[in-house]
Write a protein that holds these residues in place. Structure first.
Motif, short mmCIF file in Angstrom:
data_model
loop_
_atom_site.label_atom_id
_atom_site.label_comp_id
_atom_site.label_asym_id
_atom_site.label_seq_id
_atom_site.Cartn_x
_atom_site.Cartn_y
_atom_site.Cartn_z
N PRO A 1 0.77 -1.25 0.07
CA PRO A 1 -0.17 0.06 0.10
C PRO A 1 0.92 1.11 0.01
N VAL A 2 0.73 2.20 -1.08
CA VAL A 2 1.34 3.35 -0.85
C VAL A 2 1.52 4.22 0.35
N ALA A 3 0.65 4.09 1.09
CA ALA A 3 0.77 4.67 2.30
C ALA A 3 1.52 4.00 3.42
N ALA A 4 1.95 2.86 3.23
CA ALA A 4 2.71 2.12 3.92
C ALA A 4 3.89 2.65 4.42
N GLN A 5 4.38 3.17 3.25
CA GLN A 5 5.76 3.97 3.24
C GLN A 5 5.87 4.97 4.28
N ASP A 6 4.90 6.08 4.31
CA ASP A 6 5.05 7.22 5.02
C ASP A 6 4.63 6.82 6.38
N ARG A 7 3.61 5.82 6.61
CA ARG A 7 3.45 5.26 7.75
C ARG A 7 4.72 4.67 8.50
N MET A 8 5.19 3.69 7.59
CA MET A 8 6.48 3.29 8.53
C MET A 8 7.70 4.26 8.81
N ALA A 9 7.73 5.12 8.00
CA ALA A 9 8.75 6.24 8.20
C ALA A 9 8.44 6.91 9.34
N ALA A 10 7.12 7.23 9.63
CA ALA A 10 6.86 7.83 10.83
C ALA A 10 6.73 6.98 12.08
N CYS A 11 6.39 5.90 11.87
CA CYS A 11 6.80 4.97 12.92
C CYS A 11 8.04 4.71 13.38
N LEU A 12 9.13 4.91 12.60
CA LEU A 12 10.47 4.75 13.14
C LEU A 12 10.87 6.11 13.55
N ARG A 13 10.53 7.22 12.79
CA ARG A 13 11.14 8.56 13.33
C ARG A 13 10.55 9.11 14.24
N ASP A 14 9.26 9.10 14.16
CA ASP A 14 8.18 9.86 15.29
C ASP A 14 7.93 9.06 16.59
N GLU A 15 7.88 7.55 16.15
CA GLU A 15 7.56 6.95 17.63
C GLU A 15 8.81 6.11 17.89
N TRP A 16 9.49 5.23 17.28
CA TRP A 16 10.78 4.53 18.00
C TRP A 16 11.79 5.46 18.06
N ARG B 1 -2.77 -13.31 23.41
CA ARG B 1 -1.54 -12.75 23.25
C ARG B 1 -0.36 -13.51 23.98
N VAL B 2 0.83 -13.48 23.30
CA VAL B 2 1.87 -14.21 23.80
C VAL B 2 3.12 -13.29 24.19
N GLY B 3 4.04 -13.02 23.34
CA GLY B 3 5.02 -12.11 23.69
C GLY B 3 4.99 -10.60 23.10
N THR B 4 5.80 -9.65 22.99
CA THR B 4 6.15 -8.47 22.50
C THR B 4 5.53 -8.48 21.01
N PRO B 5 4.61 -7.67 20.84
CA PRO B 5 3.84 -7.66 19.62
C PRO B 5 5.03 -6.71 18.38
N PRO B 6 4.90 -7.06 17.23
CA PRO B 6 5.92 -6.70 16.15
C PRO B 6 5.43 -5.39 15.70
N VAL B 7 5.89 -4.49 16.47
CA VAL B 7 5.34 -2.87 16.22
C VAL B 7 5.54 -2.68 14.68
N LEU B 8 7.00 -2.82 14.16
CA LEU B 8 6.83 -2.32 12.84
C LEU B 8 6.10 -3.21 11.73
N GLN B 9 5.94 -4.22 11.99
CA GLN B 9 4.96 -4.86 11.07
C GLN B 9 3.60 -4.30 11.16
N MET B 10 3.18 -4.19 12.46
CA MET B 10 1.75 -3.71 12.73
C MET B 10 1.66 -2.21 12.03
N ALA B 11 2.63 -1.32 11.91
CA ALA B 11 2.39 -0.18 11.48
C ALA B 11 2.21 -0.48 9.81
N ALA B 12 2.88 -1.26 9.10
CA ALA B 12 2.52 -1.67 7.74
C ALA B 12 1.02 -2.21 7.59
#
Lengths: 400, 400
Positions: free
Chosen positions: B29-44, B265-276
């Motif tokens: 999805p085109v928007a996944a790129q900006d969403r992921m960039a924001a997850c890395l830059r603004d969140e993580w 739920r089991v372990g720590t959720p995959p935050v980056l995969q969830m952003a996409a």
């Protein structure tokens, strides 16, 4: 010799923040941003399904496992990434119990991270074969190995206590466990990337760990698992997923475990998380682990000395002897939660563990003496002026 | 009514490519790129450890689960994302067997995706309690439910056969299974996002699925699991990880399952995969599932008609009746592997499943009549000129 002034700018940290919580979640490697953008645009976007071959996605769990292997003394081809640490603990424990069918005791300690104990509890209940889990105090583990003797199936320990930073003498405990015929699962959650570990030299049977703490793989980064080569082909996976099959793309109706460590793979690997982890491991490829440990001890000692000199109300919860500590320092304080909130509000980020532990991780890749001194001064100011007493620092967040 | 001309540009597809493999890995999805960039830059990057609260990472597994829930007829609070589909199958099956302690048969079919059967095999071996797995031909499942009767613990089926696209009559099979007192695990791998599903109306007990196929969550995107509300508080998780605990951050030494679906739920959720995945689900929020199904059937029928008219050597492997098909069309051809390679070389991407199945997925969000016609014409050309006979199309890749 690693130049730690050169590794510091490889991480993106907010201006004015001293980040002493890399033992919980490592910071963003600058290069992870471009790596991830390329993974989305050039791999997923352009290669689509062919990325599994062309971009090497399918081989990444082993390739990344080998790079982590260098940090933990594991030979190439003996470590693989995937899933969460909880799942990897379950895999290792289920395998270990099957390798010791006549023994009934899993020995851990009361300082182990809860999920390791929970996963063991779930497995034991599910198997319903009369296993029991013992959790003595960490300092009593050695004596307990001898007391349990030939009923001990598995010794399962997290090397570094997540609250106090107390470090087990793993080589000695592994020897003792092997002497009574037990297997050992070594949880490296607070070890991998914190100091040199040698799973081969110590003859560990299984090792597991996570990659989002000291290794800086990002939130939700996959876990890893190591199986000693002498055992890898004997292990019968309880979590027998298709990617652990000898020929996953033959779509056989029956499971046939893959060779060695491959059988500890389960489902489709998390390609995007692995891309971030890859960028994080690029930095680790340059790091000398002995130099890292020397720096870590210097920073921890400096922090202990500074806090003890300026904050008489705080009590050291970590061992004073550096050899018995991981790469974190913990102090006890009755109002520790509020004091930590006050610290965070001033840009010094550590964390809190109930009931009274203030926890500070020291990570030489991006923390230096300036950070340590700033943390000490900020904490001293909070304590001197009882700033922790302000009401705004007492509201509890969901995740502490 | 969804406008499928409007959803097409929301995906980034290489120029000139007709992508008929979204049933294996959905496109970017085109928007996944900006969403992921924001997850890395603004969140993580900016929030660091505080992202678990501030960015809502910890709540994402439920929030995304609820959005998938809308597509599968699951009420809010009954679906959660995490782990891989293999792990979710294991969770559901282990729970189901515990809920039927006196029954010994797991009924699936010979067309189920191998990892579901492998995970069942591993669980059965590990439990060592005399369970057995039966895998009749798909068309014999209904009769087998009655034949097994009150020894049937669990009916575990993937609704759509990954090779042929044959679709089970799940409402009828669920009723039949419930009549003999068995539980049902419904694998939605090729259903979620392919057509409307209603796990509530059909009274399914467990449903599991993946998000990287029709849902377009990206390579290695997390799986999901649904548990019927009437069972959710009875289920005893075998994979009892800390994030399924009633109070994960209390760090209790003993496991106490969280309320309802939280315990899966089991372990720590995959935050980056969830952003996409989040960006992918933004598109799904706009989609009417009945309109999607209508389009899917139109595209599939057009493809079948076109191929049958121009490629007499190909035999339809999918049911001719659209009601009995998923959102894919498969043809058998002895040289199917090479023919598929020839197609891919010409920009029409489908895939191949041994021994002779050429598989084409139809996904109305980004595939239209032009794509279908181009695929037919290209395939007809390859068949007419025996282009599949060229040696370059016979080399096998690791991942097919």
């Amino acid at each position: 010799m690693t130049d730690f002034n050169a590794t510091r700018p490889l991480f993106s940290l907010p201006h004015g923040v001293t980040y002493l919580d890399g033992n919980s979640l490592g910071p963003l490697p600058v290069a992870a941003q471009d790596r991830m953008a390329a993974c989305l645009r050039d791999e997923w976007g352009e290669m689509l399904i062919t990325g599994w071959n062309k971009a090497g996605w399918m081989d990444q769990p082993r390739a990344l496992g080998d790079r982590i292997g260098r940090l933990i003394g594991a030979a190439p081809g003996t470590t693989v990434v995937g899933d969460t640490l909880s799942i990897k603990v379950y895999q290792a424990l289920a395998s270990a119990l099957e390798l010791r069918p006549d023994r009934r005791v899993i020995l851990s300690d009361s300082g182990n991270f809860p999920t390791d104990l929970y996963m063991a509890e779930g497995l034991v209940r599910s198997l319903d074969q009369g296993h029991r889990i013992e959790t003595p105090a960490p300092e009593d583990v050695a004596a307990q190995i001898d007391a349990i003797g030939d009923d001990l199936a598995v010794l399962m320990l997290t090397e570094v206590d997540y609250r106090t930073g107390r470090r087990h003498d793993m080589p000695a405990l592994i020897r003792a466990a092997h002497e009574v015929g037990a297997l050992v699962i070594w949880d490296l959650a607070h070890s991998a990337g914190a100091f040199a570990v040698d799973v081969s030299d110590t003859d560990a049977d299984f090792a597991v760990g996570c990659t989002y703490k000291y290794l800086n793989g990002g939130p939700g980064a996959p876990a890893f698992i190591y199986v000693a080569p002498r055992l890898a082909d004997q292990v019968q996976p309880a979590l027998s997923g298709w990617l652990g099959h000898d020929a996953p793309f033959a779509f056989d109706p029956d499971y046939r475990p893959g060779p060695g460590i491959d059988r500890m793979r389960v489902g489709t690997p998390p390609v995007l998380q692995m891309a971030a982890l890859e960028a994080a491991l690029d930095i680790w490829d340059q790091v000398d682990m002995d130099a890292l440990r020397t720096r870590s001890v210097e920073l921890c000692e400096r922090f202990i000395e500074g806090v003890e000199a300026t904050c008489p109300d705080l009590t050291l919860a970590s061992p004073r002897d550096a050899a018995m500590r991981g790469s974190q320092v913990s102090f006890r304080f009755d109002h520790g939660y509020a004091a930590m909130q006050a610290l965070i509000a001033r840009g010094v980020i550590g964390d809190f563990r109930a009931p009274d532990i203030m926890r500070f991780g020291f990570t030489p890749l991006y923390i230096d003496e300036g950070d340590v001194d700033r943390a000490i001064a900020t904490l001293a100011d909070i304590m001197a002026h009882r700033l922790w007493d302000r009401p705004e620092y007492h509201a509890r967040a969901a995740v502490t």
